[in-house]
Design a protein around this motif. Structure first.
Motif: not given
Length: 495
Positions: A427-428, A433-435, A470-471, A477-478
């Motif tokens: 969900n998070r 971050a995905v892009f 990693i990204i 998370l960040v």
């Protein structure tokens, strides 16, 4: 030895299979007149593919012209090192099981037609959707180019050079465009079933004939021990690393093929999908394993072929076996007819998905949102035809062996995997971050490939995937996700 497949006999075989494929397209169109009015009907066959048809259309997607025409030459050149080609396909099935059942459920829930629609539904981001669409279009274009090259080589081998490579490409591209235009996904699925049966029968008959007339693996092993001992060896440490990296690259990359994902959406129900996958689990041994053995036998049957000459190995072996016996002759007729039909139907399914992304995700979503489904279909078809025209010019003088073309596309296509798979369960997972991960992974993999850089023997696409992952994970998370965004994600994926 005089080639059995030469001149008019080969041409007649090609014409017969071409006519069968055209007939499938015409019959499908006549039975489904509303097929050109609905994106769902045209691109997914009305979401009604049963177990047998779904199995064979998955089979044709995984084991296309590259497997039957391109893998034996690679085994011929590398020897027993190429045994890794069998686990390639096992990894693909394992990767499917990570996400396919869940993606099917969500695809049915939201009436998804293309994989790009999942990105839009999950992340609600124009940037993510367009970037994923472009990466998928690149992968599809590369795969289509591979099929066009395989068509030319298959026709050239079948006719003993009577029909030139380029003429074979143009002839079957025209057939592909006609029957695909008429029947959509149903035409593709039905021709997949026809060619799959012929292909499996023909491949096993080629194996039997090769063992009878050229000797089996022991004979080839004796020859390699005397003349090519390096082909009997196992890879060293770096070679094993390269093997493992290719397993991961191809296993994940092939599972996220856009046209494979569309087949997930086209299943009649989840039980049908799982039953099709259970049958697919046996195919790595019955198909990739068999063509590997054929390539190894070819080392003894046709020694000292150059790289270019070895690309014609399957045609040479089939012609030699067919000249021995009338039973084997007709078996090879089925084999090469099935090979050509497999390549064409695979190319058509790739083109179908390519057109669907153009028509539904780019044109329909961002260029002309008010367009009717009929107009979207027309735009997708026309752009697809134009893309084929461009790729024919490239295929006229292919840029490398089939295997090199095959691996290249995964470096980029695999970058959609973190967003696709993680997005189904987490969900998070943050949109930015995905892009960023997808773009960064694509840039790293592309730059390393273009400049010929490599590190530790690991495929360039995996270095890009590692940075991408990693990204995605660390960034999610960040960066904080609002309560509203997390709740929206929960509602979409149901977790």
């Amino acid at each position: 030895m005089e080639l059995a497949f030469s001149g008019w006999s080969g041409i007649v075989i090609l014409l017969v299979y071409g006519l069968i494929m055209l007939s499938v397209g015409v019959i499908t169109f006549l039975r489904n007149r509303n097929i050109h009015q609905s994106l769902d009907e045209y691109y997914l066959g009305g979401r009604g593919l049963g177990v047998m048809v779904l199995f064979f259309t998955f089979f044709a997607t995984q084991y296309s012209g590259n497997t039957v025409v391109g893998y034996p030459p690679s085994a011929y050149r590398l020897g027993y090192e190429y045994l890794v080609s069998v686990p390639f396909f096992i990894m693909i099935i394992m990767a499917y099981l990570l996400f396919a059942p869940r993606l099917y459920s969500l695809g049915k829930k939201y009436n998804l037609i293309t994989p790009a629609q999942w990105f839009e539904k999950r992340f609600k981001s124009k940037g993510v959707t367009i970037l994923a669409s472009l990466l998928m279009l690149y992968g599809l274009g590369n795969y289509l180019l591979e099929q066009l090259v395989a068509i030319g080589q298959g026709v050239d081998g079948l006719t003993g050079g009577t029909v030139p490579y380029q003429v074979g490409v143009v002839f079957f591209v025209i057939i592909m465009l006609i029957y695909g235009w008429l029947g959509g996904m149903r035409s593709v699925a039905y021709t997949d079933t026809m060619q799959g049966i012929a292909l499996l029968f023909g491949v096993f008959m080629l194996l039997i004939g090769s063992i009878i007339y050229f000797g089996g693996l022991p004979t080839s092993a004796d020859y390699m021990q005397a003349y090519s001992p390096e082909k009997l060896g196992v890879p060293d440490g770096p070679g094993v690393v390269n093997w493992f990296s290719l397993l991961v690259l191809i296993g994940i990359g092939a599972a996220v093929y856009p046209h494979a994902i569309q087949r997930i959406f086209a299943a009649k129900d989840e039980r049908t999908l799982k039953r099709s996958f259970s049958r697919m689990a046996w195919m790595p041994f019955l198909t990739a394993g068999v063509v590997f053995i054929i390539g190894i036998i070819g080392i003894n049957a046709f020694p000292d072929l150059s790289t270019a000459e070895s690309e014609q190995l399957v045609g040479m072996m089939a012609s030699a076996v067919a000249s021995q016996n009338v039973i084997f002759y007709w078996a090879m007729v089925l084999l090469f007819g099935g090979v050509i039909a497999a390549i064409v139907s695979t190319a058509d399914s790739v083109l179908l998905t390519f057109s669907s992304i153009i028509s539904n995700d780019l044109y329909g979503s961002y260029i002309n949102p008010n367009a009717s489904e009929r107009k979207k279909l027309l735009v997708g078809k026309l752009v697809g035809v134009a893309a084929v025209g461009i790729l024919i010019l490239v295929a006229w003088f292919p840029p490398g062996t089939l295997y090199q073309i095959f691996v290249l596309k995964f470096e980029v296509l695999i970058q959609i995997a973190p967003a696709l798979i993680l997005g189904l369960y987490w969900n998070r997972l943050h949109t930015k971050a995905v892009f960023t991960g997808m773009l960064s992974g694509t840039i790293v993999a592309s730059v390393m490939t273009i400049f010929g850089w490599s590190y530790l023997g690991v495929a360039n696409g995996l270095w890009g995937l590692l940075i991408n992952l990693i990204i995605c994970v660390v960034g999610s998370l960040v960066m904080s996700v609002s309560v509203v965004e997390e709740e929206e994600a929960k509602q979409v994926i149901g977790l």
